[in-house]
Design an enzyme around this catalytic site. Structure first.
Site, PDB file in Angstrom:
ATOM      1  N   ALA A 200     -24.092  -1.871  40.944  1.00 28.14           N
ATOM      2  CA  ALA A 200     -23.007  -1.288  41.753  1.00 28.14           C
ATOM      3  C   ALA A 200     -21.934  -2.285  42.173  1.00 28.14           C
ATOM      4  CB  ALA A 200     -23.608  -0.619  42.989  1.00 28.14           C
TER       5      ALA A 200
ATOM      6  N   GLY B  61     -20.847  -3.275  22.273  1.00 26.75           N
ATOM      7  CA  GLY B  61     -21.673  -2.128  21.897  1.00 26.75           C
ATOM      8  C   GLY B  61     -20.874  -1.119  21.090  1.00 26.75           C
TER       9      GLY B  61
ATOM     10  N   THR C  77     -24.791   0.336  29.957  1.00 31.39           N
ATOM     11  CA  THR C  77     -25.053  -1.051  29.551  1.00 31.39           C
ATOM     12  C   THR C  77     -25.238  -1.137  28.041  1.00 31.39           C
ATOM     13  OG1 THR C  77     -26.207  -1.332  31.643  1.00 31.39           O
ATOM     14  CG2 THR C  77     -26.515  -3.065  30.000  1.00 31.39           C
TER      15      THR C  77
ATOM     16  N   MET D  66     -17.854  -2.312  36.340  1.00 26.21           N
ATOM     17  CA  MET D  66     -18.038  -0.879  36.066  1.00 26.21           C
ATOM     18  C   MET D  66     -18.743  -0.179  37.224  1.00 26.21           C
ATOM     19  SD  MET D  66     -16.641   0.223  33.350  1.00 26.21           S
ATOM     20  CE  MET D  66     -17.490   1.767  33.083  1.00 26.21           C
TER      21      MET D  66
ATOM     22  N   ASN E 230     -19.724   3.738  24.855  1.00 28.50           N
ATOM     23  CA  ASN E 230     -18.365   3.798  25.406  1.00 28.50           C
ATOM     24  C   ASN E 230     -18.125   5.201  25.970  1.00 28.50           C
ATOM     25  OD1 ASN E 230     -15.471   3.636  25.806  1.00 28.50           O
ATOM     26  ND2 ASN E 230     -15.530   1.870  24.429  1.00 28.50           N
TER      27      ASN E 230
ATOM     28  N   LYS F 191     -16.955 -10.963  29.405  1.00 27.71           N
ATOM     29  CA  LYS F 191     -17.980 -10.161  28.717  1.00 27.71           C
ATOM     30  C   LYS F 191     -19.052 -11.075  28.138  1.00 27.71           C
ATOM     31  CE  LYS F 191     -18.486  -6.454  25.293  1.00 27.71           C
ATOM     32  NZ  LYS F 191     -19.401  -5.710  26.172  1.00 27.71           N
TER      33      LYS F 191
ATOM     34  N   HIS G  16     -11.891  -8.182  23.911  1.00 25.57           N
ATOM     35  CA  HIS G  16     -12.297  -7.927  25.301  1.00 25.57           C
ATOM     36  C   HIS G  16     -11.903  -9.078  26.221  1.00 25.57           C
ATOM     37  CE1 HIS G  16     -14.895  -4.765  23.615  1.00 25.57           C
ATOM     38  NE2 HIS G  16     -14.996  -4.304  24.850  1.00 25.57           N
TER      39      HIS G  16
END
Ligand SMILES: NC(=O)C1=CN([C@@H]2O[C@H](COP(=O)(O)OP(=O)(O)OC[C@H]3O[C@@H](n4cnc5c(N)ncnc54)[C@H](OP(=O)(O)O)[C@@H]3O)[C@@H](O)[C@H]2O)C=CC1
Ligand SMILES: O=C(O)C1=N[C@H](C(=O)O)C[C@H](O)C1
Length: 247
Positions: free
Chosen positions: A11, A143, A77, A15, A105, A137, A133
């Site tokens: 959290a 992914g 994830t 994201m 995604n 990252k 990205h």
């Protein structure tokens, strides 16, 4: 009808924090827990649905914990290899009726990009995937890129296409990129970027480029909220939000 209770693991992350704000802004959802690294997950606030955006190393254990507590799980994830998915499918037999969505995604444009790439794959001799990205990252390739390459490879195999042509015999530094299911897959990390991908298809005398850009993480939120609302209708393990969207 009562609101769906949602807990978020990861959290405090980029994201996770965005998901918490989106859930709090939705009239039909209630945020019942925020958990981050080092927190005791406890009973996950009695959540109906757990949303998981952490790191590849932690994700499988978090998913199993949520399932054991009786929740459905929406996983953003990355790092869910086919072996990890198979192990989860075996575990899920012990949790009948529960659903897990693993979505590389959640942005609608990225989902369409993958679908368009899958459709184009049979028509071109050459293909390369380039993902770009932000430099924070931790995983590469993304992914999304790994899934795109896997979808393209499967479509090429089904169409009976041979390996992509490439005369390279001397590449001591890996300049030709990774090979994901035989598809050249490249990763760029650049300050200022969020999440971007190009799929390049080449044939005699032409090139098709399919590109998607995420400029802000809010682009993932409609997909995440759709997943939270619909996961109850999708027991078992589902890979890819496209299966919730009728694509
Ligand atoms: N499916 C999709 O549409 C998208 C997927 N992603 C993916 O989501 C994941 C997260 O990305 P992002 O938010 O940018 O990353 P961040 O690093 O910003 O966030 C991850 C958060 O998870 C925390 N965390 C790490 N381990 C645990 C654990 N065991 N339990 C609870 N929390 C933990 C981290 O804490 P700490 O930093 O203290 O370790 C951090 O706060 C990545 O795998 C990324 O690829 C990202 C964007 C979109
Ligand atoms: O880490 C990110 O930022 C993103 N991760 C996902 C991925 O690895 O594909 C989705 C999106 O690309 C953003």
């Amino acid at each position: 009808m009562s609101n769906t209770r949602v807990a978020v693991i990861g959290a405090a992350g980029r994201m996770g924090a965005t998901v918490c704000a989106a859930v709090e802004g939705a009239d039909d959802l209630e945020l019942v827990g925020r958990y981050d690294a080092g927190d005791d997950l406890g009973d996950l606030g009695g959540a109906d649905v757990v949303v998981e955006f952490t790191v590849p190393a932690s994700s499988p254990a978090n998913v199993r914990r949520a399932l054991a507590l009786g929740a459905d799980v929406v996983v953003g994830t990355t790092g869910w290899s086919s072996e990890r998915v198979a192990a989860l499918e075996a575990d899920l037999a012990g949790f009948p009726g529960r659903g897990v969505l693993i979505a590389p995604n959640f942005a609608i444009g990225a989902i369409l990009m993958m679908e368009f790439a899958r459709k184009a794959a049979a028509f071109y001799e050459s293909v390369e995937v380039i993902e770009l990205h932000h430099p924070n990252k931790v995983d590469a390739p993304s992914g999304t890129a790994a899934r795109t390459s896997a979808l393209i490879a499967a479509a090429r195999t089904e169409a009976g296409l041979p390996a992509v042509p490439d005369a390279t015999t001397d590449d001591p530094d890996g300049a030709r990129g990774a090979r994901v299911d035989g598809i050249p897959t490249h990763a760029v990390r650049l300050r200022g970027l969020v999440a971007h991908q190009e799929v390049l298809f080449g044939g005699e005398g032409e090139m098709l480029t399919i590109r998607h850009d995420s400029f802000d993480r809010v682009c993932f939120m409609p997909g995440v909220l759709t997943a939270v609302r619909r996961i109850g209708d999708h027991p078992g393990v589902t890979v890819g939000l496209e299966h919730y969207l009728g694509l």
